[in-house]
Design an enzyme around this catalytic site. Structure first.
Site, PDB file in Angstrom:
ATOM      1  CB  CYS A   1      -0.971   0.004   1.158  1.00 47.78           C
ATOM      2  SG  CYS A   1      -0.252   0.470   2.715  1.00 47.78           S
TER       3      CYS A   1
ATOM      4  CG  ASP B   1      23.044  23.032 -31.522  1.00 45.83           C
ATOM      5  OD1 ASP B   1      23.401  24.216 -31.537  1.00 45.83           O
ATOM      6  OD2 ASP B   1      23.771  22.095 -31.908  1.00 45.83           O
TER       7      ASP B   1
ATOM      8  CB  CYS C   1       2.696   0.696   3.835  1.00 51.07           C
ATOM      9  SG  CYS C   1       1.019   0.192   3.690  1.00 51.07           S
TER      10      CYS C   1
HETATM   11  P1  ADP Z   1      26.268  25.725 -34.311  1.00 46.71           P
HETATM   12  O1  ADP Z   1      25.268  26.608 -33.645  1.00 46.71           O
HETATM   13  O2  ADP Z   1      25.916  25.541 -35.746  1.00 46.71           O
HETATM   14  O3  ADP Z   1      26.464  24.432 -33.603  1.00 46.71           O
HETATM   15  P2  ADP Z   1      28.870  26.675 -33.318  1.00 46.71           P
HETATM   16  O4  ADP Z   1      28.552  27.584 -32.189  1.00 46.71           O
HETATM   17  O5  ADP Z   1      29.439  25.367 -32.991  1.00 46.71           O
HETATM   18  O6  ADP Z   1      27.639  26.532 -34.337  1.00 46.71           O
HETATM   19  O7  ADP Z   1      29.867  27.456 -34.284  1.00 46.71           O
HETATM   20  C1  ADP Z   1      29.476  28.722 -34.774  1.00 46.71           C
HETATM   21  C2  ADP Z   1      30.245  29.108 -36.003  1.00 46.71           C
HETATM   22  O8  ADP Z   1      31.615  29.253 -35.668  1.00 46.71           O
HETATM   23  C3  ADP Z   1      30.199  28.092 -37.109  1.00 46.71           C
HETATM   24  O9  ADP Z   1      29.077  28.277 -37.949  1.00 46.71           O
HETATM   25  C4  ADP Z   1      31.502  28.417 -37.851  1.00 46.71           C
HETATM   26  O10 ADP Z   1      31.313  29.485 -38.700  1.00 46.71           O
HETATM   27  C5  ADP Z   1      32.427  28.826 -36.719  1.00 46.71           C
HETATM   28  N1  ADP Z   1      33.282  27.750 -36.258  1.00 46.71           N
HETATM   29  C6  ADP Z   1      33.302  27.212 -35.030  1.00 46.71           C
HETATM   30  N2  ADP Z   1      34.257  26.273 -34.920  1.00 46.71           N
HETATM   31  C7  ADP Z   1      34.833  26.173 -36.141  1.00 46.71           C
HETATM   32  C8  ADP Z   1      35.877  25.374 -36.683  1.00 46.71           C
HETATM   33  N3  ADP Z   1      36.529  24.458 -35.967  1.00 46.71           N
HETATM   34  N4  ADP Z   1      36.202  25.556 -37.972  1.00 46.71           N
HETATM   35  C9  ADP Z   1      35.553  26.451 -38.707  1.00 46.71           C
HETATM   36  N5  ADP Z   1      34.582  27.236 -38.252  1.00 46.71           N
HETATM   37  C10 ADP Z   1      34.209  27.115 -36.980  1.00 46.71           C
HETATM   38 MG    MG Z   2      27.031  22.957 -32.197  1.00 56.67          MG
END
Ligand code: ADP
Ligand code: MG
Length: 761
Positions: free
Chosen positions: A77, A457, A80
């Protein structure tokens, strides 16, 4: 699960978020009502304190505390459970005890070194059993002592009724004797539990029912007394029967993994117990066999049914390099698999542990019910006492009013109400886990069920997360191949999906060495090749570094107009090249978003660090709003805004890149969690498969649970309310009060279990 209890040292003393609010049950006990029990309990248990053999080495630190989990058996129950809770909480050294009736589990938090035996002793003293390691399933329900005693009691009651009708011209004494036998046979466990409840000073269901039975017998209402016993015992037994099947389902899943495996050792093949397989050993998987450990395929290929882990029973083709999970069923191919985890740490074991923990956590609605019951029961009991005492003082007939008071005593038990929420939570979480959806407790379940807003995302969530380089525009003196080679060299150590794409595009060319590599979160990366410094990443990265972008504007707009994500490569002399990367939208994305909308989650936003144009293209295609060019911390802000706007908001991501945003949301959903322990552990809702449709399923299931919880709570309170009002007017017979109560309990139980049934069929 192979062990019935496990002990987790809790380093530091941060309480789990869901339990941040102190459990009023345990607290209430600590300060007043149970002080008497504390003394009694310590007297009845050995005073010696031994070092607990199960404490993991190096685990607990001074001043910390541990958790012990005990599977409680025979709890029949819901109220309990609170008695067991009080009993255990009263043990010296126990800080908190939570018993979940529906999950059949006790979680105790206590000082380091408190012997498990003491906790188990307290459970036994409360009148319940403790399940042992590897214990086989009990006998079928109808052969349990409980079922037999209920049946016998029911038969005796029927005989008693027949005698009352005057059939056999039986004497009064025989009639009373038969009823008394029915009461004793069916009621013994109830009376015994009532004694425990009284000692714990808890007016639980057993105490109230026993009082009603004794009272009815005292005024010569033998048939009534027996009917209370029979109906109560039968109702409880049915309820336990219904819940038991759900309780065991998750555990049964974890037991799917075989106990023995064939491994390669020293050039020969040997069969060893699964728990002896070390990480790195090669396991031989034969056709049609279930996997015993998690691993990576090193040879062969086969179609594997991963349903126990992902909830998807369509076999998945596995080849060299792919991850496979314990509990999955191998198809027709043979494979060699390198173990990546010990059997006890497998994803399946982990999921089953997390599911059980989740089921045992109290949902907000349950906390409300607990609070309600704590006021409701004493008030109604007081009313019952008043009913028995006051009218007779003014000359009314004692027997009549005493009878009404007994009915009120029965109504004072909030049985149905207490079971209404946990049974739904257990069933909802259990049902979800069978579909590869891990919901981390009633709090997450209820929050997901009430969602109006959800942030996504972009990369890897709404899109496949496997971008490809579809355009290269060079600006400097470097030819295309050279630009790719430099870009790939820079990206070699970066984790970003875009980096992967560039590496893939440059496949085959020899990459120069990079020194001073640094990744710049949400922007890109930088490093030196030879003597020169290079940058790779977003427009923002170049703006922040003061690299002039004017010469690259034409190339950038070409890429952005095409809806591709621009990645800029720059050197000291300026921009060298612009790459256009295309990432396909997941095929199931659109349908999922529609399904979410029709479920009532209508504020859908895509959050991305990507450039405006590609973000707009994807968002427009999916028909949702978006925010582009966000840095990781701005994603967190965006989620907070959404939470502020709607009161609660969810966030969906991969659980690795998006951990901060997931944490900022009210309910964080992580996709593809089977492969990543972090996502599995940190998300509020982990979707094992990398499949968006599961998200809509999770939300719909949570909505259904939330709806059922609400129905259950409302119906239980309404029925109680009606009976409380009718009883003082003598309109409620004892048997009717019990029947209503048991009927409601069974109805809410079945209503809750509906969620679980739905996937079974
Ligand atoms: P998302 O929101 O698409 O996951 P991120 O925040 O991971 O994007 O990255 C944002 C932007 O930063 C990417 O669209 C790219 O332009 C740039 N960027 C991030 N990391 C890299 C990388 N290792 N090489 C090239 N561009 C990058
Ligand atoms: Mg990302």
């Amino acid at each position: 699960m192979s062990r019935p209890k496990k002990m987790l040292p809790i380093l530091g003393q941060t309480p789990e978020p869901e339990q941040a609010a102190p459990d009023p049950e345990a607290d209430g006990c600590a300060d007043d009502c149970c002080s008497g029990v504390a003394a009694e309990a310590s007297a009845s248990t050995p005073a010696t304190r031994q070092k607990n053999p199960e404490v993991p080495e190096g685990g607990p630190v001074g001043g910390g505390f541990e958790k012990t989990v005990v599977r409680v058996e025979g709890m029949d129950c819901a109220s309990c459970a609170a008695t067991v809770e009080r009993r255990v909480a009263a043990l010296p050294g126990v800080r908190r005890a939570t018993v979940n009736f529906a999950a059949g589990r006790l979680d105790a938090e206590h000082d380091v070194g408190l012997p498990t035996g003491e906790i188990e002793g307290a459970v036994r003293a409360a009148g319940y059993g403790v399940a042992k390691t590897g214990e086989a399933e009990g006998p079928p329900f109808w052969r349990t002592p409980r079922a037999i005693s209920v049946l016998a009691s029911g038969l005796l009651f029927a005989v008693g009724l027949a005698l009352s009708l005057g059939f056999l011209g039986a004497p009064e004494l025989a009639r009373v004797g038969v009823f008394l036998a029915a009461i004793v046979v069916g009621g013994l466990p109830i009376f015994r539990a009532a004694v425990v409840g009284l000692r714990a000073r808890h007016l639980d269901m057993n105490v109230l029912m026993s009082a009603a039975v004794v009272g009815a017998a005292a005024i010569g209402q033998w048939a009534e007394a027996a009917s209370v016993v029979v109906l109560f015992a039968a109702g409880n037994a049915l309820q336990v029967y219904a819940i038991d099947r759900t309780r065991g389902a998750v555990r049964a899943l974890a037991r799917l993994a075989p106990d023995e495996v064939l491994v390669e050792r020293g050039g020969s093949e040997v069969v060893v117990p699964a728990e002896e397989v070390a990480v790195g050993e090669t396991v031989i998987i034969r056709p049609g066999e279930r996997l015993a450990v998690d691993g990576e395929v090193v040879e062969g290929s086969s179609a594997v049914d991963e349903a126990p882990v992902t909830g998807e029973s369509v076999p998945v083709e596995k080849g060299v390099g792919d991850a496979v999970y314990s509990g999955s069923l191998n198809g027709q191919g043979g494979m060699l698999v390198r173990a990546t985890k010990r059997a006890g740490d497998s994803t399946l074991q982990r999921i089953s542990r997390l599911v059980e923990e989740a089921q045992a956590k109290k949902a907000p609605a349950e906390q409300f019910v607990d609070r309600f019951s704590r006021i409701y029961t004493p008030v109604v009991v007081a009313a019952a006492v008043a009913l028995a005492v006051v009218p007779p003082l003014f000359g009314a007939g004692f027997g009549e009013w005493f009878y009404r008071a007994l009915a009120l005593l029965i109504i004072a038990c909030p049985c149905a109400l207490v079971i209404s929420t946990p049974v739904t939570v257990v069933s909802g979480i259990g049902a979800a886990s069978r579909r590869g959806i891990l919901i981390k407790g009633g709090v997450a379940l209820e929050a997901a069920g009430r969602l109006r807003a959800l942030a996504f995302d972009k990369t890897g969530t709404l899109t496949e997360g496997r971008p490809v380089v579809s355009r290269v525009v060079t600006l400097g003196a470097h030819p295309e191949a050279e630009a790719l080679r430099l870009a790939a060299a820079l990206e070699r150590r970066s984790e970003h999906p875009l980096a992967h794409a560039i590496l893939t595009a440059a496949d085959g060319s020899r990459l120069p060495a990079v020194t001073g590599f640094r990744s710049v979160a949400g922007r890109g990366a930088e490093g030196e090749i030879g003597e020169a410094r290079y940058l790779i990443g977003s427009r923002r990265l170049f703006e922040e570094r003061g690299v002039p972008l004017a010469p690259a504007e034409a190339a950038l707009s070409e890429v952005e107009q095409a809806g591709e994500t621009p990645v800029i490569l720059g050197g000291e002399e300026g921009v060298l090249a612009v790459f256009g990367l295309a990432d396909a939208v997941r095929p199931e994305a659109k349908a999922t978003l529609e399904s979410l909308r029709s479920a009532g989650v209508d504020d859908l936003v895509m959050l991305t660090g990507d450039a405006e144009a590609p973000a707009r293209r994807i968002a427009d295609g999916l028909g949702i709003s978006y925010r582009a060019r966000l840095l990781p911390e701005q994603k967190v802000e965006a989620v907070r805004d959404l939470v502020a706007k709607h009161g609660s908001a969810g966030m969906v991501g991969d659980g690795i890149n998006d951990a901060p945003a997931l944490a900022a949301s009210s309910v964080g959903f992580a996709m593809g969690a089977a492969g990543t322990d972090v996502a599995l552990e940190t998300a509020d809702v982990a979707l094992m498969q990398d499949d968006l449709t599961r998200l809509a399923e999770a939300v719909r299931l949570a909505r259904a649970s939330e709806r059922i919880i609400r129905q259950n709570v409302l119906v239980s309170i309404a029925i109680k309310g009606v009976f409380v009002l009718l009883a003082p007017f003598g309109l409620v017979a004892l048997w009717l009060a019990v029947l209503a109560d048991m009927g409601t309990s069974i109805a809410v139980t079945l209503n809750g279990l509906r969620l679980f049934r739905r996937v079974n069929t």
